[in-house]
Design a protein around this motif. Structure first.
Motif, PDB file in Angstrom:
ATOM      1  N   PRO A  11      13.784 104.006 152.017  1.00  0.00           N
ATOM      2  CA  PRO A  11      13.034 104.807 151.108  1.00  0.00           C
ATOM      3  C   PRO A  11      11.883 104.118 150.455  1.00  0.00           C
ATOM      4  O   PRO A  11      11.635 102.754 150.237  1.00  0.00           O
ATOM      5  CB  PRO A  11      14.181 105.022 150.105  1.00  0.00           C
ATOM      6  CG  PRO A  11      15.179 103.865 150.204  1.00  0.00           C
ATOM      7  CD  PRO A  11      15.065 103.371 151.525  1.00  0.00           C
TER       8      PRO A  11
ATOM      9  N   ASP B  63      10.477 105.230 144.970  1.00  0.00           N
ATOM     10  CA  ASP B  63      11.898 105.947 144.779  1.00  0.00           C
ATOM     11  C   ASP B  63      13.087 104.959 144.345  1.00  0.00           C
ATOM     12  O   ASP B  63      13.947 105.398 144.056  1.00  0.00           O
ATOM     13  CB  ASP B  63      12.153 106.768 145.795  1.00  0.00           C
ATOM     14  CG  ASP B  63      11.197 107.691 146.199  1.00  0.00           C
ATOM     15  OD1 ASP B  63      10.650 108.275 145.277  1.00  0.00           O
ATOM     16  OD2 ASP B  63      11.154 107.996 147.419  1.00  0.00           O
TER      17      ASP B  63
ATOM     18  N   ALA C 293      15.242 105.309 141.188  1.00  0.00           N
ATOM     19  CA  ALA C 293      16.443 106.401 141.063  1.00  0.00           C
ATOM     20  C   ALA C 293      17.632 105.951 141.789  1.00  0.00           C
ATOM     21  O   ALA C 293      18.725 106.089 141.506  1.00  0.00           O
ATOM     22  CB  ALA C 293      15.776 107.597 141.473  1.00  0.00           C
ATOM     23  N   TYR C 294      17.500 105.546 142.951  1.00  0.00           N
ATOM     24  CA  TYR C 294      18.553 105.195 143.896  1.00  0.00           C
ATOM     25  C   TYR C 294      19.588 103.811 143.068  1.00  0.00           C
ATOM     26  O   TYR C 294      20.408 103.783 143.504  1.00  0.00           O
ATOM     27  CB  TYR C 294      18.052 104.638 145.214  1.00  0.00           C
ATOM     28  CG  TYR C 294      17.461 105.792 146.017  1.00  0.00           C
ATOM     29  CD1 TYR C 294      17.789 106.946 146.285  1.00  0.00           C
ATOM     30  CD2 TYR C 294      16.075 105.529 146.580  1.00  0.00           C
ATOM     31  CE1 TYR C 294      17.367 108.071 146.846  1.00  0.00           C
ATOM     32  CE2 TYR C 294      15.657 106.531 147.353  1.00  0.00           C
ATOM     33  CZ  TYR C 294      16.276 107.893 147.448  1.00  0.00           C
ATOM     34  OH  TYR C 294      15.745 108.917 148.150  1.00  0.00           O
TER      35      TYR C 294
END
Length: 295
Positions: free
Chosen positions: A210, A214, A217-218
């Protein structure tokens, strides 16, 4: 399997990443170099995702094995990679009129009839597609550790809860296992998030590469980002490791699938925490030259 390579976009992030502490995966291993994980068992030497492949990994002194979990027509969880039985079993001969031979269209009893070893070699004729219960029992017998992939969860609604139920029934959700012997991963972020929400103590991994943007968020539900080795760079690995995962430790990177010594050394040089391989003996020798601990 393909993952898109991502470049680090922020100099400050790279600086912080390079100062990140050693990963818990490496620290728990008791030595330098990445953890070595036997992909679908030692699948260069025994038919993938069978008990024989687990046994071969143990024979080679490998602590970690990886597997793939799917669900039968009648709700049994079985260990197989493809969503079709065709490549790794004799399903075409046993059930010639059932094309395209999808796992989800066969009962557990029907799958138990299939030969999952002859395709690999005569020495493995009669090997079966194991149930998840059978697989974890064999891993437990060898005191190994398990990187479990929930395969194609979109085909099997609710498989996360069912997988955790089997793991719990087999004793794999106690403190000893979740502390260092179990990781659940998937290409589906929703599936990984579901596992984390259902059982927050379980360590989780998101397969793929990813974007760095991002990762915050992960980091809320994934302890690892596990990309294809050919999508990696030193900067990307460092960027992942700069984030703190849901268990308060730096996020880790397990790279797949590396089967040669040169590739193993290159991938290890990126600072990854683990390497997933069909040839764990080759990767181990190339990156460390010593056997992993069995604690």
């Amino acid at each position: 399997m393909h993952a898109r390579a991502v470049a680090v976009t922020t100099t400050a992030l790279l600086g912080a990443a390079l100062l990140a502490p050693a990963s818990s995966a490496q620290a728990s291993h008791g030595g330098p170099g990445p953890v070595v994980i036997a992909h679908r068992g030692a699948s260069a030497y025994a038919p993938e995702n069978t008990l024989a492949a687990v046994d071969k990994a143990a024979e080679l002194g490998i602590d970690w094995v990886e597997n793939d979990v799917q669900r039968t027509k009648d709700g049994e969880l079985v260990v197989i990679h493809d969503d079709s039985l065709r490549r790794t079993t004799d399903v075409e001969e046993v059930f010639p009129g059932r094309a395209p031979w999808k796992v989800k269209d066969f009962t557990a009893a029907e799958i138990a009839r299939l030969d999952a070893g002859s395709w690999f070699g005569a020495a493995y004729a009669g090997a079966r597609v194991p149930t998840l219960e059978q697989y974890v029992a064999r891993v437990e017998r060898h005191r190994q550790k398990l990187l479990l992939e929930i395969k194609s969860p979109e085909l099997y609604p609710g498989i996360e809860r069912e997988t955790l139920k089997v793991l719990g029934n087999e004793g794999w959700l106690d403190r000893r296992h979740v502390a260092g012997r179990l990781i659940v991963q998937s290409f589906s972020a929703d599936s990984v998030r579901t596992v984390h929400e259902l059982k927050p103590a379980v360590k989780t991994g998101l397969l793929g590469t990813p974007a760095v943007a991002d990762l915050p968020a992960y980091a809320g539900f994934a302890d690892q980002i596990n990309p294809s080795h050919d999508s990696l760079s030193l900067g990307y690995v460092s960027a992942v490791q700069a984030f703190t995962g849901p268990h308060g430790r730096p996020m880790e990177v397990f790279a797949w699938t590396v089967d040669d010594a040169a590739g193993a050394r290159l991938t290890a040089g990126y600072g990854v925490d683990g390497i997933i391989t069909n040839r764990p003996d080759v990767v181990l020798a190339a990156t460390r030259g010593q056997l992993p601990d069995t604690g």
